[in-house]
Structure formats: C-alpha cells, structure tokens
Enzyme design. Structure first.
Site, mmCIF file in Angstrom:
data_model
loop_
_atom_site.group_PDB
_atom_site.id
_atom_site.type_symbol
_atom_site.label_atom_id
_atom_site.label_comp_id
_atom_site.label_asym_id
_atom_site.label_seq_id
_atom_site.Cartn_x
_atom_site.Cartn_y
_atom_site.Cartn_z
ATOM 1 N N HIS A 104 -3.810 -9.117 3.870
ATOM 2 C CA HIS A 104 -5.616 -8.717 3.887
ATOM 3 C C HIS A 104 -6.076 -9.786 5.597
ATOM 4 O O HIS A 104 -4.748 -10.899 5.259
ATOM 5 C CB HIS A 104 -5.740 -9.598 2.535
ATOM 6 N N HIS A 158 -2.713 2.627 -6.079
ATOM 7 C CA HIS A 158 -3.567 1.395 -6.223
ATOM 8 C C HIS A 158 -4.142 0.539 -6.653
ATOM 9 O O HIS A 158 -4.093 -0.521 -6.752
ATOM 10 C CB HIS A 158 -5.081 1.918 -5.227
ATOM 11 N N ARG A 204 -1.347 -1.723 -6.780
ATOM 12 C CA ARG A 204 -1.343 -3.038 -6.345
ATOM 13 C C ARG A 204 -2.639 -4.050 -6.848
ATOM 14 O O ARG A 204 -2.522 -5.043 -6.610
ATOM 15 C CB ARG A 204 -1.727 -2.151 -4.682
ATOM 16 N N LYS A 240 -1.459 -2.496 7.954
ATOM 17 C CA LYS A 240 -3.094 -1.999 8.656
ATOM 18 C C LYS A 240 -2.541 -2.702 10.591
ATOM 19 O O LYS A 240 -2.014 -3.409 10.152
ATOM 20 C CB LYS A 240 -3.971 -2.151 8.419
ATOM 21 N N ARG A 246 0.841 -1.639 0.690
ATOM 22 C CA ARG A 246 0.313 -0.273 0.236
ATOM 23 C C ARG A 246 0.685 0.816 0.473
ATOM 24 O O ARG A 246 2.121 1.209 0.318
ATOM 25 C CB ARG A 246 -1.039 0.222 1.473
ATOM 26 N N TYR A 279 -10.292 -9.116 -6.381
ATOM 27 C CA TYR A 279 -9.385 -8.168 -7.509
ATOM 28 C C TYR A 279 -9.636 -9.740 -8.417
ATOM 29 O O TYR A 279 -8.924 -10.321 -9.608
ATOM 30 C CB TYR A 279 -7.820 -9.233 -7.265
#
Length: 295
Positions: free
Chosen positions: A263, A237, A240, A169, A145, A272
C-alpha cells in the site's frame, strides 16, 4: 482527447490494462450520454448540470452508488488531465461530492479454514494440485494481489534469500518473505512444471503450458474454499484480507502490514483493522488496571 488521456494513464501513471479499460468504458459511456441527450460531442464544453443528469440516469437504472462514484472518479481524472494540458480552465467536477456508500465488511477466512484447504490439497501430488496448493500458500503467506501472482516470473524468486520480488501497482517493486513451508512447495512445483512449460518466464502456467489467467485463479480459490467455508465471498482478495487481519490479530504493527501489502498509504491498510477489534479488546482487558480480567 480520450485517447490522449488513456495514453497518459498508461505511459506516465503506469496504470494496468484492466484499470485503463475501466476508465475508457466510463468515459465513452459519458460521451455517448451527452451526445444523445444534448447533441453535444465536445467534451470541453460540458457543464456540471449535464454531469448531474448522467448521474440521475445511472441512478434510474439502479446503478449502485459505489459504481457511480467510480465512474465519476474516472470523469474527474479526465478533466484534471484536460486542465493539466491547458485544454480547459476549470474542472466541472471541482465541487462534486461523492455519493454515500455503505461500508462493505469483508469477512476473512479463519486459520482453521485455510489450514483445512492446504491439508486437503496436500493429499494429491500431481502438477495441478501442487500448483494450486502453492497459489493458496502464496496468497495467504504474502498477501499479494491476484494480478501480482499471475505476473510472477521464476527469476523473481530467491531461494537463498527466501524472498520473492513482487511488481505491484504502478510498477512499484517490493520484496515479500517466503516461509520454509512455501519454499518446499515452490521447489516441488518448479520441478513438476518442467514437463508442462514451453519456455515461459511466468511462474504459474496451465496444463497446456500457457500463462495462468485471472478467472482460473478465482475459480481455484472459490472451489477449494467452498468445500470448507460458508462465507458468501470466497476469492483471492479474501485471502489477502485474511493475511492482513491475522497478522494484525497476532500483534503485527500497521506500518509493517502496509509494506507487506504494497500500500502507498496507511489509509488503505486501516480498512483491515476493524476485524482486529476483538483481539484489541482482549489485549485491552488483559492490560488495563481497571479491567475485570479473568485469571
């Protein structure tokens, strides 16, 4: 109450400053609304009918359903926190259903477009060009990211293991493998960086020796890809997104891509897969005994 909630998001949930700011803005917007419309400052006494009025007011000023859902999600989390801390018994948003949102189709860059950008940057050998080339290569070869790239520190790179430690994250760590071509650019950049660095730990810096920032990274990607692509959206993004799509097209399994992207669930990665439908059809037509495959 709002301050306590934001502190909880920061210290316990480990949310980023950007995310916490978004929550804060949403909650203050709602608080101001009920204060103006109902002369009610006490958020503990809010009813769902008042929240619906807020939603209607947002619709009336042409706020998108996606944005409204995000604002309501902030409010819902806030009231869950108040329940958890026993300040209220019931969540006024417990039975709320999100507004319908049209699915956005993110169109990835093609391999040709990405290789064209990298080739064009490679013609220059100065600090900025090498840095920008490395940024493009890292986005496309690791799927990280934008905030993750900005916060990479030099000590997180292992040239011997050919990996980079990424802080994702909620401070979740993962290791991303590095291609030999990326390591080559990385070594060149680190050497050039010495002339501009002011002792910062961060890998990516500006010509003035400051930590690189989000808008600059966006401008770099947008500028280079505007020269080779006619796609509407040209952002970090999308790189990515291209990383994940191209891996799936080449036969990578969903779980591996999930881990590489950082994730927490497969549901996030599955967005995706629709771009890989053509590749799946080709495999199906080649493999199924009843298909009309061309030899």
């Amino acid at each position: 109450m709002i301050d306590s909630f934001l502190e909880y998001l920061s210290l316990e949930k480990k949310y980023s400053v950007h995310t916490i700011t978004a929550y804060k803005n949403d909650l203050i917007s709602f608080r101001d609304f009920v204060q103006t419309e109902y002369e009610q400052v006490d958020l503990l006494q809010v009813h769902y009918s008042q929240i619906r009025s807020w939603i209607v007011s947002l619709v009336n000023v042409e706020t998108s359903n996606r944005t409204i859902n995000r604002k309501i999600s902030s409010l819902k989390s806030f009231y869950k926190f108040l329940q958890k801390t026993k300040q209220i018994e019931g969540n006024p948003l417990a039975k709320h259903k999100a507004l319908k949102v049209a699915k956005k189709v993110q169109v990835p860059f093609s391999s040709k477009e990405i290789n064209s950008v990298i080739s064009n940057i490679s013609l220059e050998d100065d600090f900025v060009s090498v840095r920008n080339k490395l940024i493009v290569e890292l986005f496309y070869s690791t799927g990280i990211r934008r905030t993750e790239l900005i916060n990479i520190k030099e000590h997180q790179i292992s040239f011997s293991d050919k990996t980079i430690k990424v802080l994702g994250k909620r401070n979740k760590e993962r290791f991303a493998p590095l291609l030999d071509s990326v390591l080559e650019t990385l070594k060149k950049y680190v050497e050039l960086k010495k002339e501009y660095s002011r002792g910062l730990e961060e890998l990516f810096i500006t010509e003035k020796g400051n930590k690189i920032y989000e808008t600059l990274v966006y401008r770099i990607i947008n500028s280079y890809f505007s020269e080779v692509s006619s796609k509407v959206k040209k952002s970090p993004h999308i790189l990515r997104h291209s990383f994940a799509t191209h891996l799936l097209n080449e036969g990578a399994d969903l779980n591996s891509v999930k881990e590489l992207l950082g994730h927490s669930s497969l549901a996030s990665t599955q967005v995706y897969t629709h771009n890989s439908l053509d590749a799946i059809k080709k495999v199906y037509n080649q493999a199924h005994p009843r298909s009309n495959k061309k030899v």
